[in-house]
Write a protein that holds these residues in place. Structure first.
Motif, PDB file in Angstrom:
ATOM      1  N   ALA A 159       0.833  -1.207   0.000  1.00 48.26           N
ATOM      2  CA  ALA A 159       0.000   0.000   0.000  1.00 48.26           C
ATOM      3  C   ALA A 159       0.866   1.255   0.000  1.00 48.26           C
ATOM      4  O   ALA A 159       0.610   2.206  -0.743  1.00 48.26           O
ATOM      5  N   THR A 160       1.904   1.230   0.804  1.00 50.73           N
ATOM      6  CA  THR A 160       2.799   2.391   0.881  1.00 50.73           C
ATOM      7  C   THR A 160       3.474   2.640  -0.462  1.00 50.73           C
ATOM      8  O   THR A 160       3.568   3.786  -0.926  1.00 50.73           O
ATOM      9  N   SER A 161       3.909   1.576  -1.125  1.00 50.71           N
ATOM     10  CA  SER A 161       4.581   1.805  -2.405  1.00 50.71           C
ATOM     11  C   SER A 161       3.595   2.260  -3.482  1.00 50.71           C
ATOM     12  O   SER A 161       3.959   3.047  -4.355  1.00 50.71           O
ATOM     13  N   VAL A 162       2.339   1.800  -3.388  1.00 45.73           N
ATOM     14  CA  VAL A 162       1.318   2.287  -4.331  1.00 45.73           C
ATOM     15  C   VAL A 162       1.103   3.787  -4.116  1.00 45.73           C
ATOM     16  O   VAL A 162       1.067   4.572  -5.072  1.00 45.73           O
ATOM     17  N   GLU A 163       1.001   4.182  -2.865  1.00 47.00           N
ATOM     18  CA  GLU A 163       0.749   5.602  -2.552  1.00 47.00           C
ATOM     19  C   GLU A 163       1.876   6.490  -3.084  1.00 47.00           C
ATOM     20  O   GLU A 163       1.637   7.548  -3.660  1.00 47.00           O
ATOM     21  N   LYS A 164       3.116   6.037  -2.889  1.00 48.40           N
ATOM     22  CA  LYS A 164       4.275   6.809  -3.340  1.00 48.40           C
ATOM     23  C   LYS A 164       4.322   6.875  -4.860  1.00 48.40           C
ATOM     24  O   LYS A 164       4.443   7.935  -5.447  1.00 48.40           O
ATOM     25  N   ARG A 165       4.198   5.705  -5.472  1.00 41.90           N
ATOM     26  CA  ARG A 165       4.339   5.597  -6.914  1.00 41.90           C
ATOM     27  C   ARG A 165       3.292   6.398  -7.686  1.00 41.90           C
ATOM     28  O   ARG A 165       3.582   7.019  -8.689  1.00 41.90           O
ATOM     29  N   PHE A 166       2.045   6.365  -7.194  1.00 43.79           N
ATOM     30  CA  PHE A 166       0.954   7.023  -7.934  1.00 43.79           C
ATOM     31  C   PHE A 166       0.499   8.326  -7.280  1.00 43.79           C
ATOM     32  O   PHE A 166      -0.434   8.956  -7.759  1.00 43.79           O
ATOM     33  N   ASN A 167       1.131   8.671  -6.195  1.00 41.45           N
ATOM     34  CA  ASN A 167       0.766   9.876  -5.464  1.00 41.45           C
ATOM     35  C   ASN A 167      -0.734   9.908  -5.145  1.00 41.45           C
ATOM     36  O   ASN A 167      -1.441  10.885  -5.425  1.00 41.45           O
ATOM     37  N   ILE A 168      -1.235   8.787  -4.630  1.00 43.41           N
ATOM     38  CA  ILE A 168      -2.639   8.728  -4.206  1.00 43.41           C
ATOM     39  C   ILE A 168      -2.697   8.313  -2.739  1.00 43.41           C
ATOM     40  O   ILE A 168      -1.711   7.798  -2.198  1.00 43.41           O
ATOM     41  N   ASN A 169      -3.857   8.565  -2.130  1.00 48.14           N
ATOM     42  CA  ASN A 169      -4.030   8.170  -0.739  1.00 48.14           C
ATOM     43  C   ASN A 169      -4.923   6.933  -0.671  1.00 48.14           C
ATOM     44  O   ASN A 169      -6.027   6.923  -1.195  1.00 48.14           O
ATOM     45  N   LEU A 170      -4.439   5.876  -0.064  1.00 47.54           N
ATOM     46  CA  LEU A 170      -5.259   4.681   0.118  1.00 47.54           C
ATOM     47  C   LEU A 170      -5.864   4.737   1.517  1.00 47.54           C
ATOM     48  O   LEU A 170      -5.155   4.607   2.509  1.00 47.54           O
ATOM     49  N   GLU A 171      -7.172   4.942   1.532  1.00 39.60           N
ATOM     50  CA  GLU A 171      -7.835   5.200   2.805  1.00 39.60           C
ATOM     51  C   GLU A 171      -8.122   3.907   3.583  1.00 39.60           C
ATOM     52  O   GLU A 171      -8.035   3.875   4.807  1.00 39.60           O
ATOM     53  N   ILE A 172      -8.432   2.833   2.845  1.00 37.28           N
ATOM     54  CA  ILE A 172      -8.804   1.575   3.517  1.00 37.28           C
ATOM     55  C   ILE A 172      -7.745   0.503   3.260  1.00 37.28           C
ATOM     56  O   ILE A 172      -7.441   0.191   2.108  1.00 37.28           O
ATOM     57  N   ILE A 173      -7.188  -0.036   4.318  1.00 36.65           N
ATOM     58  CA  ILE A 173      -6.298  -1.194   4.177  1.00 36.65           C
ATOM     59  C   ILE A 173      -6.966  -2.326   4.950  1.00 36.65           C
ATOM     60  O   ILE A 173      -6.928  -2.382   6.188  1.00 36.65           O
ATOM     61  N   SER A 174      -7.598  -3.213   4.185  1.00 35.66           N
ATOM     62  CA  SER A 174      -8.474  -4.215   4.783  1.00 35.66           C
ATOM     63  C   SER A 174      -7.719  -5.532   5.000  1.00 35.66           C
ATOM     64  O   SER A 174      -7.372  -6.224   4.048  1.00 35.66           O
ATOM     65  N   GLY A 175      -7.471  -5.841   6.253  1.00 36.23           N
ATOM     66  CA  GLY A 175      -6.574  -6.945   6.605  1.00 36.23           C
ATOM     67  C   GLY A 175      -7.211  -8.301   6.795  1.00 36.23           C
ATOM     68  O   GLY A 175      -6.678  -9.129   7.538  1.00 36.23           O
ATOM     69  N   GLY A 176      -8.364  -8.535   6.139  1.00 42.62           N
ATOM     70  CA  GLY A 176      -8.932  -9.878   6.176  1.00 42.62           C
ATOM     71  C   GLY A 176     -10.245  -9.974   6.910  1.00 42.62           C
ATOM     72  O   GLY A 176     -10.974  -8.988   7.069  1.00 42.62           O
ATOM     73  N   ASN A 177     -10.533 -11.187   7.378  1.00 40.42           N
ATOM     74  CA  ASN A 177     -11.834 -11.488   7.976  1.00 40.42           C
ATOM     75  C   ASN A 177     -11.678 -11.867   9.450  1.00 40.42           C
ATOM     76  O   ASN A 177     -10.707 -11.468  10.102  1.00 40.42           O
ATOM     77  N   SER A 178     -12.605 -12.651   9.960  1.00 40.77           N
ATOM     78  CA  SER A 178     -12.585 -13.008  11.388  1.00 40.77           C
ATOM     79  C   SER A 178     -11.336 -13.792  11.800  1.00 40.77           C
ATOM     80  O   SER A 178     -11.089 -13.992  12.989  1.00 40.77           O
ATOM     81  N   SER A 179     -10.562 -14.253  10.813  1.00 41.18           N
ATOM     82  CA  SER A 179      -9.359 -15.009  11.164  1.00 41.18           C
ATOM     83  C   SER A 179      -8.193 -14.081  11.526  1.00 41.18           C
ATOM     84  O   SER A 179      -7.130 -14.555  11.931  1.00 41.18           O
ATOM     85  N   THR A 180      -8.376 -12.767  11.361  1.00 39.67           N
ATOM     86  CA  THR A 180      -7.299 -11.825  11.714  1.00 39.67           C
ATOM     87  C   THR A 180      -7.400 -11.392  13.183  1.00 39.67           C
ATOM     88  O   THR A 180      -6.441 -10.856  13.753  1.00 39.67           O
ATOM     89  N   ILE A 181      -8.554 -11.665  13.792  1.00 35.17           N
ATOM     90  CA  ILE A 181      -8.814 -11.223  15.178  1.00 35.17           C
ATOM     91  C   ILE A 181      -7.706 -11.622  16.158  1.00 35.17           C
ATOM     92  O   ILE A 181      -7.383 -10.882  17.068  1.00 35.17           O
ATOM     93  N   HIS A 182      -7.126 -12.805  15.945  1.00 32.15           N
ATOM     94  CA  HIS A 182      -6.135 -13.284  16.919  1.00 32.15           C
ATOM     95  C   HIS A 182      -4.890 -12.401  16.989  1.00 32.15           C
ATOM     96  O   HIS A 182      -4.092 -12.533  17.914  1.00 32.15           O
ATOM     97  N   LEU A 183      -4.733 -11.500  15.997  1.00 31.21           N
ATOM     98  CA  LEU A 183      -3.571 -10.604  16.015  1.00 31.21           C
ATOM     99  C   LEU A 183      -3.840  -9.321  16.793  1.00 31.21           C
ATOM    100  O   LEU A 183      -2.946  -8.495  16.970  1.00 31.21           O
TER     101      LEU A 183
END
Ligand SMILES: *Cc1c(COP(=O)(O)O)cnc(C)c1O
Length: 353
Positions: free
Chosen positions: A180-204
């Motif tokens: 996401a960071t490299s996309v933002e830099k490369r295209f000079n855009i802001n990525l507002e949502i970084i969606s890290g998965g579903n209920s299986s991410t809760i344990h983190l």
């Protein structure tokens, strides 16, 4: 009273949603409440909204259509079909995507109704279902998509523990943030949502979630109160939002193994049996057409699920303290897959309380 019947306790559900939202908020996460588990029944979805979810999300456009009167942004989870582009831009505010051709169709459909359509681009980080597997392909796609006037790239997302069973960890999600960071830099855009998965991410969420992940899409955690990677209970949640009741249609003593030659059963498989001798067998009027046998759990712990066919559930009641008779009602808790099928079955009465 009609049976089989599933009771959905919206008070308990609201309670679960609040417990998960508290956890999510403490981790700087927005939550898309996933409604596919209950076919997006609007009355049940309202408990999500009341509990404080940020979006409602579903994998079927027919379901999102049902939610159109709830005033909250809608997210389409499954990659859209080109053939449903018109409905997509109408009923979904955001959709998950991984093909430029589809996004092009969405752009065209959005232009027709003069409505911007937002997308989250999916990155495949090893679960091998949807998403860009190679970073260069993602970059190439973004370059093209940025030319579409009616499409806004809102962010990136990943899905894990769905096909490949890959459990989310810090390293995997850190990669999503880095991309996401490299996309933002490369295209000079802001990525507002970084969606890290579903209920299986809760344990983190105990301090191991990489900074930058700011959204999860969850069904199981809200409906069942479990995190999906290991099946552990989330603190302060209830496991009985959904209760199934089925009626007993036969009670008889029978041997536990067929005495004649065994061929294929109603599902084309040769069955195997455990010989427990002569046992009390209870037949209930619900079957595999309506639910998943392996993820159903009788409330009466003395009951054993032996099996079933399309329209029958066979229980062993010999160890139960209850003397079941014809006409009695047997209650069950269930896991996600059973709930999904029961809620979809037109043969099961739905009672929302
Ligand atoms: C179904 C689905 C979810 C929700 O999964 P749970 O395990 O119920 O939290 C999230 N994302 C996508 C893409 C889905 O299809």
């Amino acid at each position: 009273m009609a049976y089989p019947r599933i009771t959905i306790d919206t008070e308990k559900l609201r309670h679960n949603v609040k417990a998960v939202m508290k956890l999510a908020t403490a981790n700087h996460l927005t939550v898309a409440g996933v409604t596919k588990g209950f076919s997006a029944n609007p009355e049940i979805a309202k408990a999500y909204v009341d509990g404080g979810v940020t979006y409602l999300a579903d994998s079927r456009i027919q379901n999102l259509k049902k939610l159109k009167d709830l005033d909250i942004p809608k997210l389409m989870l499954r990659l859209p079909m080109i053939s449903e582009a018109d409905d997509m831009v109408k009923y979904a505010d955001i959709s998950l995507n991984s093909e430029v051709e589809t996004v092009k169709a969405l752009n065209k459909a959005a232009e027709k109704i003069n409505k911007m359509h937002d997308i989250i681009l999916m990155v495949d980080l090893g679960d091998l279902r949807e998403g860009y597997f190679h970073e260069e392909d993602l970059f190439e796609a973004i370059e093209e998509i940025l030319n579409f006037k009616w499409i806004k790239i809102r962010g990136l997302g990943v899905n894990l523990t769905c096909y490949g069973g890959v459990i989310p960890n810090e390293r995997i999600l850190q990669r999503l943030v880095a991309i996401a960071t490299s996309v933002e830099k490369r295209f000079n855009i802001n990525l507002e949502i970084i969606s890290g998965g579903n209920s299986s991410t809760i344990h983190l969420l105990e301090g191991r979630l990489p900074e930058g992940i700011n959204n999860l899409r969850m069904g199981e955690a809200l409906l069942m109160g479990t995190e999906a990677a290991y099946g552990n209970r989330i603190e302060g949640t209830d496991d009985s939002v959904f209760t199934l009741e089925a009626q007993v249609i036969e009670v008889k003593e029978k041997p536990s193994v067929p005495t004649e030659e065994i061929g294929r059963d109603a599902f084309g498989k040769v069955p195997t049996f455990i010989d427990r001798g002569v046992r009390k067998r209870i037949l209930c009027a619900i079957g595999k057409q309506d639910m998943d046998l392996d993820t159903l759990k009788p409330m009466d712990q003395g009951l054993i699920i032996l099996g079933g066919s399309s329209d029958h559930l066979i229980l062993d009641g010999s160890d139960s303290e209850i003397e079941y008779k014809v006409g009695d009602i047997v209650s069950f808790k269930m896991h996600y897959v059973s709930m999904l099928r029961i809620m979809t079955s037109e043969y099961v009465e739905k009672k929302i309380i």
